[in-house]
Design an enzyme around this catalytic site. Structure first.
Site, PDB file in Angstrom:
ATOM      1  N   LYS A  93     -38.415  44.530 -31.808  1.00 32.51           N
ATOM      2  CA  LYS A  93     -38.669  43.880 -33.080  1.00 32.51           C
ATOM      3  C   LYS A  93     -39.754  42.821 -32.907  1.00 32.51           C
ATOM      4  O   LYS A  93     -39.698  41.996 -31.974  1.00 32.51           O
ATOM      5  CB  LYS A  93     -37.393  43.244 -33.628  1.00 32.51           C
ATOM      6  CG  LYS A  93     -36.336  44.253 -34.041  1.00 32.51           C
ATOM      7  CD  LYS A  93     -36.758  45.057 -35.254  1.00 32.51           C
ATOM      8  CE  LYS A  93     -35.666  45.991 -35.718  1.00 32.51           C
ATOM      9  NZ  LYS A  93     -36.043  46.759 -36.929  1.00 32.51           N
ATOM     10  N   ASP A 123     -41.652  47.376 -33.906  1.00 35.77           N
ATOM     11  CA  ASP A 123     -41.236  47.509 -35.304  1.00 35.77           C
ATOM     12  C   ASP A 123     -41.419  46.170 -35.995  1.00 35.77           C
ATOM     13  O   ASP A 123     -40.751  45.187 -35.663  1.00 35.77           O
ATOM     14  CB  ASP A 123     -39.779  47.951 -35.377  1.00 35.77           C
ATOM     15  CG  ASP A 123     -39.296  48.146 -36.815  1.00 35.77           C
ATOM     16  OD1 ASP A 123     -40.128  48.097 -37.736  1.00 35.77           O
ATOM     17  OD2 ASP A 123     -38.082  48.349 -37.006  1.00 35.77           O
ATOM     18  N   GLU A 161     -44.203  50.786 -35.691  1.00 34.48           N
ATOM     19  CA  GLU A 161     -43.390  51.170 -36.848  1.00 34.48           C
ATOM     20  C   GLU A 161     -43.567  50.179 -37.988  1.00 34.48           C
ATOM     21  O   GLU A 161     -43.375  48.977 -37.807  1.00 34.48           O
ATOM     22  CB  GLU A 161     -41.921  51.248 -36.431  1.00 34.48           C
ATOM     23  CG  GLU A 161     -40.977  51.643 -37.543  1.00 34.48           C
ATOM     24  CD  GLU A 161     -39.543  51.818 -37.053  1.00 34.48           C
ATOM     25  OE1 GLU A 161     -38.622  51.554 -37.852  1.00 34.48           O
ATOM     26  OE2 GLU A 161     -39.340  52.200 -35.873  1.00 34.48           O
ATOM     27  N   LYS A 214     -33.660  57.868 -41.728  1.00 36.22           N
ATOM     28  CA  LYS A 214     -32.304  57.357 -41.553  1.00 36.22           C
ATOM     29  C   LYS A 214     -31.393  58.092 -42.527  1.00 36.22           C
ATOM     30  O   LYS A 214     -31.722  58.239 -43.709  1.00 36.22           O
ATOM     31  CB  LYS A 214     -32.266  55.844 -41.794  1.00 36.22           C
ATOM     32  CG  LYS A 214     -33.166  55.087 -40.823  1.00 36.22           C
ATOM     33  CD  LYS A 214     -33.156  53.586 -41.046  1.00 36.22           C
ATOM     34  CE  LYS A 214     -34.053  52.893 -40.022  1.00 36.22           C
ATOM     35  NZ  LYS A 214     -34.077  51.429 -40.179  1.00 36.22           N
TER      36      LYS A 214
END
Length: 335
Positions: A112, A143, A169, A219
């Site tokens: 992250k 991400d 991402e 997802k």
């Protein structure tokens, strides 16, 4: 009893509903405790866990996924195990090794970045620590959850390029920004992956149509279930990686089923996130072993459901949310 649309009656869902609150090892997506509703259908246990800030219209799609997983037969699996990545929250570099240690045998890490209140220098330190821990053969992806504008993303990717990124991402929020960034950084050889531009978009194929991404992050819950997600991937015509929505082990099994059903799966999947919990609803929890997860449904342990039951007021809040989303889903399907 089911209604004419094939959905179970609301009472059938609420009769078995269990609301749980699972503590996290590290603050993630702004929360320290992850709440979810679990209920049992004829196909097995299923999960409804949209993030609390999502409105009922968006959350109704998550309920559609939960119903589909609990009540409908699913597509056949093409593989028996799914390789998964480690997930590294926006922690200090000194904490990276402890986070990675929770992901047994994972050869890939998603990190992250762009955390509010942090700087690119913090991201560089974190990514460097992951690269050091994983060695030159480890795969690293970042991400940003759409937090950068195009200039910020370009600057950050330049700063992080030395760490041999597998992909970036959702570096920017909009499809237009992703397309512009992809043009700017193409010479760097860092692919762009779209997540929010798929699962939170009115048209999840728009990102592919615009040439704004090299791959999709899909997802199961946010896209309406395994079959809906498969249809999106097929129509987009791009490679896909399956990720979690910080689900419990019950919900993760839905994501694993999606990964198992994809015709092609070239990337390790972001489904190892049960390792970010200090407790789960299954024994054993669906956490990575030798870098992979088995394909199959998960049944919660009644003792763990009791031990991690949410407070009465939170249970009431979630059951009211299920009811509202059921109404919204019914209205959507009747149009």
């Amino acid at each position: 009893m089911s209604n004419d649309a094939g959905r179970p009656a609301l009472d059938e869902i609420l009769d078995t509903a269990r609301v749980v609150a699972l503590p996290l090892t590290t603050r993630f997506r702004g929360v320290d405790v992850r709440e979810a509703v679990l209920f049992e259908g004829p196909q097995g246990w299923t999960e409804f866990s949209p993030f609390v800030e999502y409105d009922d219209a968006e959350s109704a799609t998550w309920l559609a996924a939960a119903i589909d997983w609990g009540w409908m037969p699913q597509p056949a699996a093409r593989r028996d195990v799914i390789a998964v990545n480690a997930t590294v929250p926006a922690v200090a570099a000194a904490e990276v090794a402890a986070v990675l240690a929770r992901f047994d045998g994972c050869r890939t890490a998603k990190i992250k970045v762009a955390e509010p209140g942090q700087r690119v220098a913090d991201d560089v330190d974190r990514v460097r620590a992951v690269r050091r821990a994983m060695g030159p053969e480890g795969r690293i992806r970042i991400d940003a959850n759409g937090a950068w504008n195009v200039d910020e993303a370009e600057h950050a990717m330049h700063a992080l390029a030395e760490f041999d990124l597998e992909y970036a991402e959702q570096p920017c929020a909009s499809v237009e920004e992703l397309a512009e960034l992809r043009r700017r950084v193409k010479y760097m050889g860092i692919p762009i992956a779209a997540d929010e531009s798929v699962r939170k978009a009115a048209d999840p194929i728009a990102v592919a149509r615009a040439g704004a991404a090299d791959l999709l992050v899909v997802k199961a819950q946010p896209l309406g279930g395994v079959r809906c997600a498969l249809d999106i991937v097929a129509e987009a015509g791009l490679p896909a990686v399956v990720s979690s929505a910080l689900d419990t082990s019950v919900g993760l099994a839905m994501g694993v089923a999606l990964a198992a059903a994809l015709p092609d799966l070239d990337y390790d999947c972001g489904l190892g996130t049960a390792s970010l919990f200090t407790a789960d609803v299954a024994n054993p929890a669906l956490t990575p072993r030798s870098g992979a997860l088995p394909v199959g449904r998960v049944t919660p342990d009644p003792t763990l459901l009791d031990a991690h039951a949410a407070s009465p007021d939170r249970r009431a809040w979630w059951l009211q949310r299920v009811t509202r989303c059921y109404v919204a889903l019914s209205a959507r399907e009747s149009r």
